[in-house]
Design a protein around this motif. Structure first.
Motif, PDB file in Angstrom:
ATOM      1  N   LEU A 206      41.586  38.924  46.885  1.00 21.78           N
ATOM      2  CA  LEU A 206      40.224  39.393  47.151  1.00 21.78           C
ATOM      3  C   LEU A 206      40.233  40.867  47.543  1.00 21.78           C
ATOM      4  O   LEU A 206      39.396  41.657  47.078  1.00 21.78           O
ATOM      5  N   GLU A 207      41.209  41.234  48.376  1.00 19.44           N
ATOM      6  CA  GLU A 207      41.309  42.647  48.780  1.00 19.44           C
ATOM      7  C   GLU A 207      41.596  43.535  47.575  1.00 19.44           C
ATOM      8  O   GLU A 207      41.048  44.626  47.440  1.00 19.44           O
ATOM      9  N   MET A 209      40.849  42.883  44.487  1.00 23.36           N
ATOM     10  CA  MET A 209      39.626  42.957  43.666  1.00 23.36           C
ATOM     11  C   MET A 209      38.721  44.074  44.180  1.00 23.36           C
ATOM     12  O   MET A 209      38.168  44.850  43.399  1.00 23.36           O
ATOM     13  N   ARG A 210      38.589  44.133  45.490  1.00 24.71           N
ATOM     14  CA  ARG A 210      37.672  45.101  46.090  1.00 24.71           C
ATOM     15  C   ARG A 210      38.224  46.533  46.013  1.00 24.71           C
ATOM     16  O   ARG A 210      37.485  47.474  45.749  1.00 24.71           O
ATOM     17  N   ALA A 211      39.535  46.676  46.257  1.00 22.75           N
ATOM     18  CA  ALA A 211      40.087  48.023  46.406  1.00 22.75           C
ATOM     19  C   ALA A 211      40.606  48.623  45.108  1.00 22.75           C
ATOM     20  O   ALA A 211      40.687  49.849  44.981  1.00 22.75           O
ATOM     21  N   ALA A 231      35.619  34.920  51.024  1.00 22.56           N
ATOM     22  CA  ALA A 231      34.532  35.897  50.878  1.00 22.56           C
ATOM     23  C   ALA A 231      33.327  35.489  51.728  1.00 22.56           C
ATOM     24  O   ALA A 231      32.668  36.339  52.325  1.00 22.56           O
ATOM     25  N   ARG A 236      31.886  40.162  53.361  1.00 27.83           N
ATOM     26  CA  ARG A 236      31.909  41.490  52.729  1.00 27.83           C
ATOM     27  C   ARG A 236      31.533  41.455  51.252  1.00 27.83           C
ATOM     28  O   ARG A 236      31.666  42.449  50.551  1.00 27.83           O
ATOM     29  N   LEU A 238      31.361  39.978  47.156  1.00 24.98           N
ATOM     30  CA  LEU A 238      32.332  39.830  46.067  1.00 24.98           C
ATOM     31  C   LEU A 238      32.162  40.965  45.067  1.00 24.98           C
ATOM     32  O   LEU A 238      31.050  41.461  44.872  1.00 24.98           O
ATOM     33  N   PRO A 239      33.253  41.375  44.413  1.00 21.91           N
ATOM     34  CA  PRO A 239      33.131  42.403  43.378  1.00 21.91           C
ATOM     35  C   PRO A 239      32.414  41.827  42.153  1.00 21.91           C
ATOM     36  O   PRO A 239      32.363  40.611  41.966  1.00 21.91           O
ATOM     37  N   ASP A 240      31.895  42.704  41.333  1.00 14.39           N
ATOM     38  CA  ASP A 240      31.132  42.275  40.162  1.00 14.39           C
ATOM     39  C   ASP A 240      32.077  42.092  38.978  1.00 14.39           C
ATOM     40  O   ASP A 240      32.166  42.950  38.103  1.00 14.39           O
TER      41      ASP A 240
END
Lengths: 450, 81
Positions: A206-207, A209-211, A231, A236, A238-240
């Motif tokens: 997840l990190e 994905m975001r970073a 998530a 925070r 979720l990324p798209d």
């Protein structure tokens, strides 16, 4: 494998082929590293080796370099030294590439990744006809087995992958897993970027994905459930994502709906694959199970399936050659998958693994449909159903629940019992426990009891 | 929870209440099965699991087939340290 990387490196050398939180590697850098590995293997006359290093910037060039010279690589799982010691003995490895300091007692030559990757590259020439690769099973049924593949057959499985430039795929599997290898092959066949956080748990995924700008991700249903729960709890968002792929386990319909809601702009695909028979393609219609169109396609098809006594059988042209230390199998022949299925309308629906069926007083109970029901109950983040030995009935259906943050356990228990009240009595959970985590291996829920 | 007669009684009555099979005049000598609480084999299996989870062991897993609460209590009394 090497040819996939080299093709992109020649067209677009600066394209990023691998990214971690620390740095990125271009396709040209990966190609050059693979050539160094190939040169080292040739110079040292190493035909078989194991890798006990889990960083993708080591594993990717080693796999690619070995595929170029026909050396057989086995990526070990991230396990204790005693397990690595057993694997070295079981699979007769004389050379292990690793920088682990706790493997001093292993009866093999330990080589630092820097030595292999730092070798001066040399002209290698045409790859040999046979280019073996050995993948270990997860060992949930006992000791792991070595599944023998050939790179030519593996690469055939991604021959139809369309080239892209801007896809960034999360590596959510270990590279010791066949599914991890599939992601690798897909990424490099597409000319995409592999984003490889370490370790490869949902929290790190997840990190990443975001970073790290992940656009595409492939993982097990269990991994996705954990990721969604994470998530939700950290708030925070979720990324798209543009693509969500699931595989490795039967996929509950409710999870597909949940993922569609969480990633509204993503295509959602299901992959049906295994170490033994390779990848069989993907379903992109967002419905659980496989289309009945996959059945009885005929001898000319690359992948054909049939149902025999409720079990799915498969024939592929990208499957294994056999198990290490055992006689070769008919690589293009039919194999039982161990997956129990039923046809519902135009769909092949997975009921579970034949090895996971719970025998409750003579009644065979499939854990998956129960998990699906329980998983849909408000307040349940994760559920695991398995057989618990019992003196009265041989086994009872046992249920472990990871409750959502703030959920009232007594209330959840009542709701779960109500949700299961119309199941046949043998299938109703008779033992319910709340746990912090459910047991998994290789990103899959363990339903078989020891 | 301990294996005292009181705690074991609490576990059994709690279970029978949950599954709505607690007879009005339930007592130590009431049958757990036909003619009493009316537990079937699956409910008995469930009681076995609950006793094991709560008290660390259970008479069914030890090969016994207690007929009443008193016999379950007797099992724990005989097997307590």
């Amino acid at each position: 494998m090497f040819e996939l990387i080299r093709r992109v490196a020649e067209d677009d050398p600066d394209r990023v082929g691998l990214a971690t939180h620390e740095r990125s590697w271009t396709y040209a850098e990966l190609r050059d590293a693979a050539l160094s590995v190939a040169a080292w293997l040739r110079a040292e006359r190493v035909a078989r080796l194991a890798v006990a290093d889990f960083e993708a910037d080591v594993v990717v060039p080693v796999l690619a370099g070995a595929s170029l010279v026909g050396a057989e690589v086995t990526q070990y799982p991230p396990d204790d030294a005693s397990v690595i010691e057993d694997l070295v003995e079981r699979f007769d490895h004389d050379v292990v590439v690793t920088d682990r300091r706790d493997l001093g007692h292993v009866a093999a030559r330990l080589v630092a990744p820097s030595e292999v990757l730092g070798a001066a590259s040399a002209e290698i020439g045409t790859p040999p006809e046979e280019r073996p690769h050995l993948v270990l099973t997860t060992g949930t049924t006992g000791a792991p087995r070595g599944v023998r593949h050939d790179w030519s057959r593996l690469v055939r499985g991604v021959a139809r992958v369309a080239p892209v430039q801007d896809e960034r795929w999360l590596l959510a599997y270990g590279l010791h897993q066949f599914a991890g290898l599939q992601v690798l092959l897909h990424v490099y066949a597409a000319g995409a970027t592999l984003v490889a956080p370490a370790p490869r748990r949902p929290v790190e995924g997840l990190e990443a994905m975001r970073a790290l700008g992940v656009t595409h991700a492939s993982a097990t249903p269990t991994y996705w459930r954990f990721l969604l729960a994470r998530a939700r709890s950290d708030g925070r968002g979720l990324p798209d994502l543009r693509q969500v792929t699931l595989g490795g386990e039967a996929i509950p319909g409710p999870l597909l709906a949940e993922l569609a809601e969480a990633f509204p702009h993503a295509g959602i695909s299901q992959v049906y694959a295994a170490s033994e028979f390779g990848s069989t393609g993907s379903m992109r219609d967002g419905r659980a199970g496989l289309s009945v169109d996959v059945l009885d396609r005929g001898d000319e098809a690359d992948v054909d399936m049939r149902i025999v006594d409720g079990e799915l059988w498969i024939r592929t042209r990208s499957g294994m050659l056999g198990y290490y230390g055992e006689p070769p199998v008919d690589a293009d022949g039919w194999r039982a998958t161990g997956d129990l299925v039923e046809v519902e309308g135009d769909r092949i629906v997975f009921r579970g693994r034949s090895s996971e069926v719970i025998n409750v007083g003579g009644v065979k109970v499939h854990p998956l449909p129960i998990e699906e029901r329980v998983g849909s109950v408000p307040g349940v983040d994760m559920a695991r159903v398995f057989g618990r030995p019992n003196a009265m009935t041989g086994a009872i259906v046992a249920l472990e629940i990871v409750a959502a943050p703030g959920a009232d356990e007594a209330e959840v228990t009542r709701a779960v019992k109500a949700a299961c009240a119309d199941l046949v009595p043998a299938a109703r959970p008779r033992s319910i426990r709340f746990v912090d985590d459910v047991a998994t291996t290789g990103g899959k829920i363990i339903r078989r009891q020891p | 929870m301990s294996t005292s007669a009181t705690d074991v009684e609490q576990t059994v009555i709690g279970f029978l209440t949950t599954i709505e099979k607690l007879p009005e005049a339930f007592g130590p000598s009431t049958s757990l099965y036909a003619g009493g609480a009316g537990l079937d084999s699956l409910e008995t299996a469930e009681l076995s699991a609950i006793l094991e989870d709560t008290h660390g062991a259970d008479p069914y897993s030890a090969g016994e087939m207690p007929q009443t609460l008193a016999e379950i209590q007797a099992y724990y009394a005989a097997n307590s340290a």
